[in-house]
Design a protein around this motif. Structure first.
Motif, short mmCIF file in Angstrom:
data_model
loop_
_atom_site.label_atom_id
_atom_site.label_comp_id
_atom_site.label_asym_id
_atom_site.label_seq_id
_atom_site.Cartn_x
_atom_site.Cartn_y
_atom_site.Cartn_z
N VAL A 1 0.85 -1.20 0.00
CA VAL A 1 0.00 0.00 0.00
C VAL A 1 0.88 1.25 0.00
O VAL A 1 0.63 2.21 -0.73
CB VAL A 1 -0.94 -0.01 1.23
N ALA A 2 1.94 1.23 0.82
CA ALA A 2 2.86 2.36 0.88
C ALA A 2 3.52 2.62 -0.46
O ALA A 2 3.72 3.78 -0.87
CB ALA A 2 3.91 2.11 1.96
N ASP A 3 3.88 1.55 -1.17
CA ASP A 3 4.52 1.70 -2.47
C ASP A 3 3.60 2.41 -3.46
O ASP A 3 4.01 3.35 -4.15
CB ASP A 3 4.91 0.32 -3.00
N ALA A 4 2.33 2.00 -3.51
CA ALA A 4 1.37 2.64 -4.40
C ALA A 4 1.12 4.09 -3.99
O ALA A 4 1.02 4.99 -4.85
CB ALA A 4 0.07 1.86 -4.43
N LEU A 5 1.04 4.34 -2.69
CA LEU A 5 0.82 5.70 -2.20
C LEU A 5 2.03 6.59 -2.49
O LEU A 5 1.88 7.78 -2.79
CB LEU A 5 0.56 5.66 -0.69
N PHE A 6 3.22 6.01 -2.43
CA PHE A 6 4.46 6.73 -2.75
C PHE A 6 4.39 7.30 -4.16
O PHE A 6 4.71 8.48 -4.41
CB PHE A 6 5.63 5.76 -2.60
N TRP A 7 3.93 6.47 -5.11
CA TRP A 7 3.85 6.92 -6.49
C TRP A 7 2.74 7.95 -6.68
O TRP A 7 2.87 8.89 -7.47
CB TRP A 7 3.67 5.72 -7.42
N GLN A 8 1.65 7.81 -5.95
CA GLN A 8 0.62 8.85 -6.00
C GLN A 8 1.19 10.19 -5.54
O GLN A 8 0.93 11.24 -6.15
CB GLN A 8 -0.56 8.47 -5.09
N ALA A 9 1.97 10.15 -4.47
CA ALA A 9 2.57 11.37 -3.94
C ALA A 9 3.55 11.98 -4.93
O ALA A 9 3.65 13.21 -5.05
CB ALA A 9 3.27 11.07 -2.61
N LYS A 10 4.27 11.13 -5.65
CA LYS A 10 5.19 11.65 -6.67
C LYS A 10 4.44 12.44 -7.74
O LYS A 10 4.92 13.48 -8.21
CB LYS A 10 5.97 10.51 -7.33
N VAL A 11 3.29 11.93 -8.14
CA VAL A 11 2.49 12.65 -9.13
C VAL A 11 2.04 14.00 -8.56
O VAL A 11 2.12 15.03 -9.24
CB VAL A 11 1.26 11.82 -9.57
N ASP A 12 1.58 14.02 -7.31
CA ASP A 12 1.19 15.27 -6.67
C ASP A 12 2.35 16.26 -6.65
O ASP A 12 2.18 17.45 -6.94
CB ASP A 12 0.72 15.02 -5.23
N PHE A 13 3.54 15.77 -6.31
CA PHE A 13 4.72 16.63 -6.25
C PHE A 13 5.07 17.15 -7.65
O PHE A 13 5.44 18.32 -7.81
CB PHE A 13 5.89 15.84 -5.66
N TYR A 14 4.95 16.28 -8.65
CA TYR A 14 5.23 16.68 -10.03
C TYR A 14 4.32 17.83 -10.46
O TYR A 14 4.75 18.75 -11.17
CB TYR A 14 5.04 15.47 -10.95
N TYR A 15 3.07 17.79 -10.01
CA TYR A 15 2.11 18.84 -10.37
C TYR A 15 2.10 19.97 -9.33
O TYR A 15 1.18 20.80 -9.31
CB TYR A 15 0.71 18.25 -10.52
N HIS A 16 3.13 20.02 -8.48
CA HIS A 16 3.34 21.10 -7.52
C HIS A 16 2.22 21.22 -6.49
O HIS A 16 2.00 22.29 -5.92
CB HIS A 16 3.53 22.44 -8.23
N ASP A 17 1.54 20.12 -6.22
CA ASP A 17 0.59 20.09 -5.11
C ASP A 17 1.36 19.57 -3.90
O ASP A 17 1.19 18.44 -3.44
CB ASP A 17 -0.60 19.18 -5.43
N SER A 18 2.25 20.43 -3.38
CA SER A 18 3.22 20.01 -2.37
C SER A 18 2.57 19.61 -1.06
O SER A 18 3.04 18.70 -0.37
CB SER A 18 4.23 21.13 -2.13
N GLU A 19 1.50 20.28 -0.68
CA GLU A 19 0.84 19.96 0.58
C GLU A 19 0.26 18.55 0.55
O GLU A 19 0.43 17.76 1.49
CB GLU A 19 -0.26 20.98 0.87
N LYS A 20 -0.43 18.22 -0.54
CA LYS A 20 -0.99 16.87 -0.67
C LYS A 20 0.13 15.84 -0.75
O LYS A 20 0.04 14.75 -0.16
CB LYS A 20 -1.88 16.79 -1.91
N ALA A 21 1.20 16.17 -1.50
CA ALA A 21 2.33 15.24 -1.62
C ALA A 21 2.97 14.98 -0.27
O ALA A 21 3.26 13.82 0.08
CB ALA A 21 3.35 15.81 -2.60
N ALA A 22 3.20 16.03 0.52
CA ALA A 22 3.84 15.88 1.82
C ALA A 22 3.02 15.00 2.75
O ALA A 22 3.56 14.16 3.47
CB ALA A 22 4.09 17.25 2.45
N GLU A 23 1.69 15.18 2.72
CA GLU A 23 0.83 14.37 3.57
C GLU A 23 0.96 12.89 3.23
O GLU A 23 1.05 12.03 4.12
CB GLU A 23 -0.62 14.85 3.41
N LYS A 24 1.00 12.58 1.94
CA LYS A 24 1.14 11.18 1.52
C LYS A 24 2.54 10.65 1.81
O LYS A 24 2.71 9.51 2.27
CB LYS A 24 0.81 11.05 0.04
N PHE A 25 3.55 11.47 1.54
CA PHE A 25 4.92 11.04 1.82
C PHE A 25 5.11 10.71 3.30
O PHE A 25 5.82 9.77 3.66
CB PHE A 25 5.92 12.12 1.41
#
Length: 367
Positions: A199-223
């Motif tokens: 689950v963490a692995d899949a969430l990690f990649w979701q967070a990478k997409v958020d970070f790529y699109y500069h949604d840093s707050e959402k990315a940080a929460e997932k990371f």
């Protein structure tokens, strides 16, 4: 990481070899068996640098004895592909995996989970070889086969995740990647619950997409959610933990939260393997802003800066050492260097400053 598969297939070939070799070639039969004995010994002893010439010799001999479309040669092809992949010769490995699958198709091999695994392996290797169109094609084939085999969702999810990774590396396909990551995440959660490494692995990649699109707050929460699982399940110094900390620091820097970025830089140092002392390791870097004056003139250049990395992984004392068109690019170079974050150096297990770090910041003009 793939050596156990190579050893397994090597044993398989040895079991098949004596019955398959023509009686008029007893010396070649014996040579092939001896080569495989040597090959297995090399792998078990960790002498991987000797594995390629042995695998090549086995490949050539099996082709000559059995022919290019035989089961025995298919095994030799697969082994050689794995060795090439281990040494990051991904283009050659992909070619060999493709050859292996062509032989299996010729032999009308049943399409089961083992066959499916090889489809996925070929897709991964094409991605590593930067042949993204082929990686997508084979990734889709693998996913469709997984569904046609009516596997449970948690066994389909790895192929969704892998196809998402390929789309993630393809320019302009972040949205497509996110959809596959979400599907994989949902399937893993249903099967294992929220607190599982898959689950963490899949969430990690979701967070990478958020970070790529500069949604840093959402990315940080997932990371952060991923971090708790990775730190529990993975060993100190694991490459995924290093990557995670770099992205997490980057997300906090983009959010303007210097305190949390510093906290995570320090934590990265604390999660090095026990007794591990090393110079600073880069965690987060960002591209410099291209000066408008340089854009008007259509010129490029570079600035070599020197700085100190503090005990908390921050950059201080930036100064210019050399460069090209320094007067135009120096300010932008200093500004971007100030945003860099590092895992601080350790001496006897304690964080220390590191002076004299050099970094070249390049400004390339593109029309």
């Amino acid at each position: 990481m793939r050596w156990p598969i190579i050893l397994l297939l090597g044993v398989l070939l040895l079991e098949l070899a004596p019955d398959g070799v023509a009686e008029e070639n007893p010396s070649e039969k014996q040579k092939l068996i001896q080569l495989y004995d040597e090959y297995k010994t090399v792998l078990k002893n960790g002498s991987s640098d000797k594995s390629i010439p042995l695998a090549v010799e086995i490949y050539n001999l099996s082709r000559r004895i059995y022919g290019e479309k035989s089961k025995i040669h298919a095994t030799a092809v697969f082994n050689l592909a794995q060795v090439q992949s281990h040494f990051t010769n991904y283009e050659e490995a992909a070619h060999l995996y493709q050859q292996h699958l062509d032989i299996l198709e010729h032999l009308e091999t049943p399409e089961d989970e083992t066959y499916l695994f090889k489809f996925g392996l070929l897709a991964q290797t094409y991605r590593q070889a930067k042949e993204l169109k082929k990686a997508v094609v084979w990734g889709k084939k693998a996913l469709n086969m997984a569904k046609s085999l009516e596997l449970p969702p948690e066994k389909i999810a790895p192929y969704e995740l892998d196809l998402g990774r390929t789309y993630y590396t393809t320019f302009g396909k972040g949205g497509m990647a996110a959809r596959y990551f979400e599907k994989a995440y949902s399937h893993f959660v249903d099967a294992y619950g929220e607190d599982h490494i898959k689950v963490a692995d899949a969430l990690f990649w979701q967070a990478k997409v958020d970070f790529y699109y500069h949604d840093s707050e959402k990315a940080a929460e997932k990371f952060e959610r991923v971090r708790m699982i990775f730190e529990r399940e993975l060993s100190n110094g694991h490459h995924l933990i290093w990557e995670l900390y770099g992205l997490l620091v980057g997300a906090y820097v983009e959010m303007g939260d210097a305190e949390k970025a510093t906290q995570r830089s320090i934590a990265a140092a604390e999660h090095r393997p026990e007794g591990f002392d090393k110079e600073v390791i880069s965690l987060f870097k960002v591209a410099p802003e291209y000066p408008y004056s340089a854009m008007l003139k259509g010129i490029g250049g570079h600035v070599i800066v020197e700085f100190t990395v503090t005990e908390t992984g921050e950059v201080e004392g930036i100064k210019t050492i050399d460069g090209e068109n320094i007067e135009i690019f120096e300010e932008a170079a200093h500004n971007v260097a100030a945003k860099f974050r590092y895992v601080p150096s350790l001496q006897n297990g304690k964080r220390v400053k590191t002076e004299g770090i050099l970094h070249k910041i390049t400004f390339e003009y593109r029309e």
